[in-house]
Scaffold this motif. Structure first.
Motif, PDB file in Angstrom:
ATOM      1  N   CYS A 266       0.821  75.220  43.932  1.00 48.56           N
ATOM      2  CA  CYS A 266      -0.070  74.164  43.465  1.00 48.56           C
ATOM      3  C   CYS A 266       0.751  73.015  42.892  1.00 48.56           C
ATOM      4  O   CYS A 266       1.846  73.215  42.364  1.00 48.56           O
ATOM      5  CB  CYS A 266      -1.104  74.667  42.468  1.00 48.56           C
ATOM      6  N   ALA A 267       0.220  71.821  43.061  1.00 49.91           N
ATOM      7  CA  ALA A 267       0.887  70.606  42.609  1.00 49.91           C
ATOM      8  C   ALA A 267      -0.160  69.505  42.555  1.00 49.91           C
ATOM      9  O   ALA A 267      -1.309  69.687  42.976  1.00 49.91           O
ATOM     10  CB  ALA A 267       2.026  70.229  43.557  1.00 49.91           C
ATOM     11  N   ALA A 268       0.244  68.359  42.029  1.00 53.29           N
ATOM     12  CA  ALA A 268      -0.639  67.189  41.970  1.00 53.29           C
ATOM     13  C   ALA A 268      -0.124  66.126  42.930  1.00 53.29           C
ATOM     14  O   ALA A 268       1.084  65.874  43.022  1.00 53.29           O
ATOM     15  CB  ALA A 268      -0.695  66.629  40.554  1.00 53.29           C
ATOM     16  N   ALA A 269      -1.038  65.502  43.638  1.00 47.47           N
ATOM     17  CA  ALA A 269      -0.659  64.467  44.604  1.00 47.47           C
ATOM     18  C   ALA A 269      -0.043  63.249  43.940  1.00 47.47           C
ATOM     19  O   ALA A 269       0.728  62.519  44.558  1.00 47.47           O
ATOM     20  CB  ALA A 269      -1.880  64.051  45.425  1.00 47.47           C
ATOM     21  N   ASP A 270      -0.368  63.032  42.655  1.00 47.94           N
ATOM     22  CA  ASP A 270       0.149  61.853  41.953  1.00 47.94           C
ATOM     23  C   ASP A 270       1.398  62.178  41.130  1.00 47.94           C
ATOM     24  O   ASP A 270       1.746  61.430  40.213  1.00 47.94           O
ATOM     25  CB  ASP A 270      -0.930  61.237  41.062  1.00 47.94           C
ATOM     26  N   ALA A 289       6.746  80.999  59.101  1.00 51.36           N
ATOM     27  CA  ALA A 289       7.247  82.373  59.077  1.00 51.36           C
ATOM     28  C   ALA A 289       6.133  83.405  58.990  1.00 51.36           C
ATOM     29  O   ALA A 289       6.400  84.602  58.895  1.00 51.36           O
ATOM     30  CB  ALA A 289       8.198  82.549  57.899  1.00 51.36           C
ATOM     31  N   LYS A 290       4.887  82.924  59.015  1.00 52.60           N
ATOM     32  CA  LYS A 290       3.713  83.796  58.930  1.00 52.60           C
ATOM     33  C   LYS A 290       3.669  84.587  57.618  1.00 52.60           C
ATOM     34  O   LYS A 290       3.226  85.741  57.563  1.00 52.60           O
ATOM     35  CB  LYS A 290       3.642  84.740  60.133  1.00 52.60           C
ATOM     36  N   VAL A 291       4.131  83.950  56.551  1.00 51.31           N
ATOM     37  CA  VAL A 291       4.024  84.521  55.211  1.00 51.31           C
ATOM     38  C   VAL A 291       2.716  84.054  54.594  1.00 51.31           C
ATOM     39  O   VAL A 291       2.428  82.851  54.603  1.00 51.31           O
ATOM     40  CB  VAL A 291       5.208  84.077  54.326  1.00 51.31           C
ATOM     41  N   PRO A 292       1.887  84.940  54.072  1.00 52.94           N
ATOM     42  CA  PRO A 292       0.623  84.513  53.458  1.00 52.94           C
ATOM     43  C   PRO A 292       0.872  83.511  52.333  1.00 52.94           C
ATOM     44  O   PRO A 292       1.750  83.710  51.484  1.00 52.94           O
ATOM     45  CB  PRO A 292       0.034  85.814  52.914  1.00 52.94           C
ATOM     46  N   VAL A 293       0.097  82.427  52.330  1.00 49.50           N
ATOM     47  CA  VAL A 293       0.293  81.383  51.327  1.00 49.50           C
ATOM     48  C   VAL A 293      -1.036  80.708  51.030  1.00 49.50           C
ATOM     49  O   VAL A 293      -1.851  80.482  51.919  1.00 49.50           O
ATOM     50  CB  VAL A 293       1.337  80.341  51.795  1.00 49.50           C
ATOM     51  N   GLU A 294      -1.247  80.418  49.764  1.00 51.30           N
ATOM     52  CA  GLU A 294      -2.402  79.632  49.328  1.00 51.30           C
ATOM     53  C   GLU A 294      -1.885  78.339  48.714  1.00 51.30           C
ATOM     54  O   GLU A 294      -0.928  78.343  47.940  1.00 51.30           O
ATOM     55  CB  GLU A 294      -3.236  80.405  48.309  1.00 51.30           C
TER      56      GLU A 294
END
Length: 332
Positions: A266-270, A289-294
Motif C-alpha cells: 500500500c502507498a499513496a499516489a501523492d 512471478a505469480k506470487v499472490p499480491v494485494e
C-alpha cells in the motif's frame, strides 16, 4: 509455509538456547529533559547476535535516541547508531499464535521507532498478535558489507522469532514481516532474498527458515535504479557510486522468485518522497512471478503516514485491509 518435524525440533533447540542468553539490551529511553513517555513501552527485548553482530566497525557508532515530537500526547523518537541489534517485544494479553516483525523506516539513516514501529505494534498486540519491532543496524555507519547489514539483521530476526516460538505461545509457521519506507525496502528485500547466505551461522536458530509467511511493504523504497530510487536511501545503503550489480542485487523488484511470500502493498499516489512507481514496480514483479499480491494505492496520504498521518482519510483503512488480507492467507 509448512514446518516439518526437523524444523520444529530445531525451533525447540533454538528456544532452549535463547532461554539461556544473558541480559538483553533494553529498549531506548528518553533522555533527561525530553518529553515523558506518552504510551506503554515494550517490557523486554531479544538481542540478535550473542557475540555481537558481524562486521563491527573499528570505531563503533554510538546509539542515540532523539525525540522529535513537541506534542506531549505522543512520542516521535528517531534511533541511530545501533550496535546491539535487537527485537523489542509487544506481547498481547492472549496470544493468537501469529507474530509480526516490524521494520521502521528512516531512509537507512535513522529509524522512526514510534511512528513506524511501536504504534503499529500496540495496535496489533491489542488484537492478539505478538509483535517484534526490529532495531537494525544502519548501513552507512561503518559496517563491513554495508549493503547486507540490514538484511543480515532481518533474516536473523525472523529466525529468532521462530526459535523462541514456544516461549511466546507462537506458531513458528505464522511469522509475518512488515516495513515502512526504507523499512519497506528491507521487508521486500527479505521477501525476495530470505534464503541468501549473507552471514555465517552463529547457533541453532540459523538452521531455521528466514522466509516470512507473508510480507507487507508499506509505501516502500524498492528500486535502486537512480531513475526511480529514493536518492537518500540508495546512497545510505549502497554508497555514493554503486555498481550496476550492487544496485540490481538490492532492488527487490528484480529479485522476486516463485517462492517469494505473498505480499500486501500500500502507498499513496501523492507521495512526494518515494515515488509510487516503486510500489507499482514491485507489484508488477510479483504478478509476473505469480506470487499472490494485494495492492492498495490511495489518492491522498503523502509519505510516512503510518497510523497517525491518515486520520480522517480513506488511507486510514489500511491496517484493517491488511488484516483482512492476512486472515485470508491463514496468518491471523
Amino acid at each position: 509455509m509448512t514446518i516439518d518435524r526437523r524444523t520444529a525440533m530445531l525451533a525447540t533447540l533454538g528456544a532452549a538456547f535463547a532461554g539461556k542468553a544473558g541480559a538483553q539490551t533494553p529498549p531506548p529511553t528518553v533522555k533527561e529533559g525530553a518529553l515523558p513517555l506518552a504510551l506503554s513501552e515494550p517490557s523486554e527485548t531479544i538481542d540478535l547476535w550473542p557475540k555481537g553482530p558481524p562486521g563491527m566497525p573499528e570505531t563503533p557508532p554510538v546509539e542515540l535516541t532523539i525525540e522529535r515530537s513537541r506534542d506531549p500526547a505522543r512520542n516521535d523518537r528517531a534511533v541511530v547508531g545501533v550496535t546491539a541489534p535487537r527485537l523489542a517485544v509487544f506481547r498481547p494479553a492472549t496470544p493468537n499464535g501469529a507474530s509480526l516483525v516490524v521494520f521502521p523506516g528512516g531512509g537507512y539513516i535513522r529509524m522512526a521507532i514510534d511512528k513506524e514501529g511501536y504504534e503499529i505494534a500496540r495496535l496489533l498486540a491489542a488484537r492478539g498478535f505478538t509483535v517484534f519491532v526490529l532495531f537494525y543496524r544502519l548501513p552507512g555507519e561503518g559496517w563491513a558489507n554495508r549493503a547486507d547489514v540490514p538484511l543480515q539483521d532481518a533474516q536473523r530476526a525472523v529466525r529468532l522469532v521462530r526459535a523462541n516460538a514456544a516461549n511466546f505461545g507462537l506458531d513458528p509457521a505464522r511469522v509475518a514481516a512488515m516495513g515502512f519506507s526504507a523499512g519497506g525496502h528491507l521487508c521486500a528485500d527479505l521477501a525476495a532474498r530470505f534464503a541468501s547466505k549473507i552471514y555465517e551461522p552463529v547457533d541453532a536458530a540459523d538452521a531455521l527458515s528466514a522466509r516470512p509467511m507473508i510480507a507487507a511493504p508499506v509505501y516502500p523504497v524498492v528500486s535502486m535504479d537512480s531513475s526511480f530510487a529514493h536518492a537518500g536511501s540508495r546512497k545510505s545503503l549502497l554508497g555514493d557510486e554503486p555498481t550496476p550489480d550492487a544496485a540490481r542485487a538490492h532492488s527487490p523488484d528484480l529479485n522476486i522468485a516463485p517462492d517469494t511470500p505473498p505480499c500486501f502493498l500500500c502507498a499513496a499516489a501523492d507521495d512526494p518522497v518515494v515515488p509510487v512507481a516503486n510500489t507499482m514496480m514491485l507489484h508488477a514483479a510479483l504478478r509476473s512471478a505469480k506470487v499472490p499480491v494485494e495492492l492498495h494505492v490511495f489518492e491522498q496520504g503523502g509519505h510516512g503516514f503510518g497510523l497517525r498521518g491518515v486520520t480522517g482519510k480513506p488511507a486510514a483503512a489500511w491496517p484493517d485491509l491488511f488484516l483482512a488480507w492476512a486472515r485470508a492467507k491463514g496468518w491471523s
